[in-house]
Design an enzyme around this catalytic site. Sequence first.
Site, PDB file in Angstrom:
ATOM      1  CE  LYS A  79      -2.345  -0.891   3.644  1.00 34.37           C
ATOM      2  NZ  LYS A  79      -1.732  -2.086   4.165  1.00 34.37           N
ATOM      3  NE  ARG A 121      -6.229   0.758  11.447  1.00 34.48           N
ATOM      4  CZ  ARG A 121      -5.457   0.151  10.788  1.00 34.48           C
ATOM      5  NH1 ARG A 121      -5.648  -1.024  10.492  1.00 34.48           N
ATOM      6  NH2 ARG A 121      -4.144   0.478  10.498  1.00 34.48           N
ATOM      7  NE  ARG A 154       9.838  -6.189   4.257  1.00 34.01           N
ATOM      8  CZ  ARG A 154       8.779  -5.424   4.552  1.00 34.01           C
ATOM      9  NH1 ARG A 154       8.077  -4.662   3.593  1.00 34.01           N
ATOM     10  NH2 ARG A 154       8.146  -5.514   5.870  1.00 34.01           N
ATOM     11  NE  ARG A 169      10.122  -3.301   9.544  1.00 32.06           N
ATOM     12  CZ  ARG A 169       9.031  -2.487   9.242  1.00 32.06           C
ATOM     13  NH1 ARG A 169       8.841  -1.906   7.958  1.00 32.06           N
ATOM     14  NH2 ARG A 169       7.725  -2.749  10.098  1.00 32.06           N
ATOM     15  NE  ARG A 227       2.732  -6.092  10.829  1.00 24.07           N
ATOM     16  CZ  ARG A 227       3.891  -5.914  10.264  1.00 24.07           C
ATOM     17  NH1 ARG A 227       4.930  -6.494  10.406  1.00 24.07           N
ATOM     18  NH2 ARG A 227       3.732  -5.028   9.147  1.00 24.07           N
TER      19      ARG A 227
END
Length: 217
Positions: free
Chosen positions: A14, A88, A127, A161, A172
């Site tokens: 996004k 949301r 990542r 991260r 999540r």
Amino acid sequence: MLNIILLGPPGAGKGTQAARLQADRGMVQLSTGDMLREAVAAGTPIGLQAKAVMERGELVSDAIVSALIGERLDAAADQGAIFDGFPRTRAQAEALDLLLNERGRRLDCVIELAVDEDELVKRIVGRFSCAKCGAGYHDSFRPTKVAGVCDVCASTEFKRRKDDNEETVRTRMAEYRAKTQPILPYYDERGLVRRVNGMASIDAVAAEIDSILDGVS
């Protein structure tokens, strides 16, 4: 002047697509998380309200978030808006309708970046970035040309991260399914939802979004 909602779980892309829309179409991204942090840091009246709530360990109310979004819409009166992180819930969706109507705006479409959960986990967990210059890489999709050496600055130090791990990512995504996806029927009833393959390349996703927006503008 387009007004759209971008939906999708963390890691769906996004932010990347919103940045392109801002650059290519002059739209403004309204990310509630970023706006709250900025308002608190700036010490605005709404920011002070939000800070007091957060310091008590409570969730910021819909009224505060709506007021913040209203301010940003007024400041960007001549720009299209990309809503990210809001709404949301059904109540927030109805509040957004009211905010837009009060300003003579309307919601043009809701774009959901549809993803394959297992593939998304692989995308996020792989990542890493150069600890020196910040160049981004991926174990499978974009490894360094020379193993262990940054392509940009030749540093041999890299970082990941802390929340880019499978357990956190799946948590999540479960939260997204439970809390955010339920608003889709509200917009489906109005024929506003468009689904894009979020697993395609960044350019392919951007092209599909552009096609959708060209069709509603």
